[in-house]
Motif scaffolding. Structure first.
Motif, short mmCIF file in Angstrom:
data_model
loop_
_atom_site.label_atom_id
_atom_site.label_comp_id
_atom_site.label_asym_id
_atom_site.label_seq_id
_atom_site.Cartn_x
_atom_site.Cartn_y
_atom_site.Cartn_z
N LEU A 39 0.85 -1.18 0.00
CA LEU A 39 0.00 0.00 0.00
C LEU A 39 0.89 1.23 0.00
CD1 LEU A 39 -3.02 1.04 0.43
CD2 LEU A 39 -2.30 1.38 2.82
N THR A 40 0.64 2.17 -0.89
CA THR A 40 1.44 3.39 -0.96
C THR A 40 0.58 4.57 -0.52
OG1 THR A 40 2.77 2.51 -2.77
CG2 THR A 40 2.81 4.88 -2.43
N VAL A 41 1.03 5.23 0.52
CA VAL A 41 0.34 6.41 1.05
C VAL A 41 1.32 7.57 0.96
CG1 VAL A 41 -0.82 7.44 3.03
CG2 VAL A 41 -0.99 4.97 2.63
N GLY A 42 1.04 8.52 0.08
CA GLY A 42 2.00 9.59 -0.15
C GLY A 42 3.29 8.99 -0.67
N GLY A 43 4.39 9.27 -0.01
CA GLY A 43 5.67 8.70 -0.41
C GLY A 43 6.08 7.48 0.38
N ARG A 44 5.18 6.95 1.22
CA ARG A 44 5.50 5.81 2.07
C ARG A 44 4.80 4.54 1.59
NH1 ARG A 44 9.74 8.39 4.31
NH2 ARG A 44 9.26 9.57 6.21
N GLY A 45 5.48 3.40 1.72
CA GLY A 45 4.90 2.11 1.37
C GLY A 45 4.71 1.26 2.61
N PHE A 46 3.65 0.45 2.62
CA PHE A 46 3.34 -0.38 3.79
C PHE A 46 2.87 -1.77 3.37
CE2 PHE A 46 2.34 4.05 4.77
CZ PHE A 46 3.05 4.26 5.95
N TRP A 47 3.24 -2.76 4.19
CA TRP A 47 2.68 -4.11 4.09
C TRP A 47 1.59 -4.22 5.15
CZ3 TRP A 47 4.84 -5.33 -0.20
CH2 TRP A 47 6.19 -5.03 -0.46
N LEU A 48 0.42 -4.72 4.79
CA LEU A 48 -0.73 -4.73 5.68
C LEU A 48 -1.08 -6.12 6.20
CD1 LEU A 48 -3.18 -2.34 3.78
CD2 LEU A 48 -1.55 -1.76 5.59
N ILE A 49 -1.42 -6.15 7.48
CA ILE A 49 -1.97 -7.35 8.09
C ILE A 49 -3.21 -6.94 8.89
CG2 ILE A 49 0.21 -8.60 8.22
CD1 ILE A 49 0.38 -7.83 11.18
N ARG A 50 -4.01 -7.93 9.32
CA ARG A 50 -5.22 -7.65 10.08
C ARG A 50 -5.20 -8.41 11.40
NH1 ARG A 50 -10.24 -7.93 5.87
NH2 ARG A 50 -11.34 -6.87 7.57
N GLY A 51 -5.86 -7.84 12.41
CA GLY A 51 -5.94 -8.50 13.70
C GLY A 51 -6.61 -7.60 14.71
N PRO A 52 -6.66 -8.02 15.97
CA PRO A 52 -7.26 -7.20 17.03
C PRO A 52 -6.41 -5.98 17.34
CG PRO A 52 -6.16 -9.08 17.98
CD PRO A 52 -6.12 -9.29 16.49
N VAL A 53 -7.02 -5.00 17.97
CA VAL A 53 -6.32 -3.75 18.24
C VAL A 53 -5.06 -3.96 19.07
CG1 VAL A 53 -7.65 -3.22 20.33
CG2 VAL A 53 -6.69 -1.35 18.97
N GLU A 54 -5.04 -5.01 19.89
CA GLU A 54 -3.86 -5.29 20.72
C GLU A 54 -2.62 -5.64 19.89
OE1 GLU A 54 -7.34 -5.28 23.15
OE2 GLU A 54 -6.92 -6.45 21.34
N LEU A 55 -2.81 -5.95 18.60
CA LEU A 55 -1.67 -6.24 17.73
C LEU A 55 -0.78 -5.00 17.56
CD1 LEU A 55 -0.64 -8.72 16.12
CD2 LEU A 55 -1.81 -7.79 14.12
N ALA A 56 -1.29 -3.86 17.96
CA ALA A 56 -0.49 -2.62 17.90
C ALA A 56 0.78 -2.73 18.74
CB ALA A 56 -1.32 -1.44 18.38
N ALA A 57 0.75 -3.58 19.76
CA ALA A 57 1.91 -3.73 20.64
C ALA A 57 2.82 -4.87 20.22
CB ALA A 57 1.45 -3.96 22.08
N ALA A 58 2.49 -5.55 19.11
CA ALA A 58 3.28 -6.69 18.67
C ALA A 58 4.52 -6.25 17.91
CB ALA A 58 2.43 -7.60 17.78
N ASN A 59 5.55 -7.07 17.98
CA ASN A 59 6.75 -6.88 17.17
C ASN A 59 6.49 -7.50 15.81
OD1 ASN A 59 9.32 -6.54 16.14
ND2 ASN A 59 10.18 -8.28 17.27
N LEU A 60 6.55 -6.71 14.76
CA LEU A 60 6.23 -7.20 13.42
C LEU A 60 7.44 -7.74 12.67
CD1 LEU A 60 3.59 -4.60 12.18
CD2 LEU A 60 3.30 -6.65 13.58
N LEU A 61 8.62 -7.68 13.26
CA LEU A 61 9.82 -8.18 12.62
C LEU A 61 10.40 -9.33 13.44
CD1 LEU A 61 11.68 -4.91 11.54
CD2 LEU A 61 10.31 -6.45 10.11
N PRO A 62 11.19 -10.19 12.80
CA PRO A 62 11.83 -11.28 13.53
C PRO A 62 12.80 -10.72 14.57
CG PRO A 62 11.90 -11.70 11.16
CD PRO A 62 11.45 -10.28 11.34
#
Length: 246
Positions: A145-168
């Motif tokens: 997903l490209t928003v302005g000049g930034r790109g993002f990979w998207l996943i879905r889950g509960p709001v608590e996923l905000a505190a998860a580490n998304l990298l190994p």
């Protein structure tokens, strides 16, 4: 491709509203990061860290400003309240603080507290979208997903996923943008910033500004997010020459 054990989304249609809302040319404002469609906005200041034995203690920006003889206010910038851009990465002010505020990453305990507030202000707390900056991970362009000049990979889950580490591990990286399926609010932690911005209803933002355990301030969609946005404190003498640099 997986992040935090969840597959990266292939259908980006539900995220099109973010792209459309942030589609204006880059202005280096909150509206570049969070869609300018919300009633109110807030800024969450990432805490500095002081070491106390094996314990990490949060240090508020307001306390750093007081110790440096500068003024805490909603548009304060780290370089301006400390007096030097070196305090982002290369230096510290021990014993006041040892580690600078996290850049481009919302610390886990801060994300937990923020998510707890935001859960109360959405009808879809268990169905949220989370975007990781493509600066941190590579993947197929068709899923980005490209928003302005930034790109993002998207996943879905509960709001608590905000505190998860998304990298190994040993990396530690939060989502850089997240919102619920009902679009009640949106959160952005830009890769170059040491604060996070939130847009939502007046009740949501009011609740956030009053929340314990978070250092926050009111924000506006069109306020600048550049290193020199602080108009109360003197800019750091070693700041970048171009005001467009974050």
């Amino acid at each position: 491709m997986h992040l935090a054990g969840r597959p990266v989304e292939t259908d980006l249609t539900p995220a099109a509203w973010v792209v459309a809302a942030c589609g204006e040319p880059h202005q280096a404002t909150v509206a570049d990061l969070v869609p300018p469609v919300f009633e109110s906005y807030a800024r969450v200041f990432h805490p500095a860290i002081r070491y106390r034995g094996d314990e990490d203690v949060d240090v508020r920006w307001a306390d750093v400003a007081a110790a440096n003889g500068t003024t805490a206010h909603p548009l304060m910038e780290w370089g301006s309240i400390t007096g030097s851009m070196d305090y982002f990465t290369e230096d510290n002010q021990t014993p006041l603080w040892d580690d600078a505020p996290a850049m481009g990453h919302l610390p886990e305990h801060v994300a937990e507290r923020l998510a707890a507030v935001l859960r109360r202000h959405t009808t879809t707390p268990d169905d949220c979208w989370f975007g990781l900056s493509d600066s941190w991970a590579q993947g197929p362009a068709a899923r980005r997903l490209t928003v302005g000049g930034r790109g993002f990979w998207l996943i879905r889950g509960p709001v608590e996923l905000a505190a998860a580490n998304l990298l190994p591990e040993p990396s530690s990286q939060s989502a850089n943008i997240w919102w619920p399926a009902d679009r009640a609010w949106c959160v952005a932690t830009d890769i170059d910033l040491v604060t996070t911005y939130v847009g939502g209803s007046a009740d949501c933002i009011g609740d956030l500004l009053a929340a314990d355990g978070l250092e926050t301030g009111p924000a506006q969609a069109r306020q600048p997010v550049t290193w020199d946005a602080d108009r109360v404190n003197p800019p750091p003498a070693d700041g970048p020459a171009a005001s467009g640099d974050r």
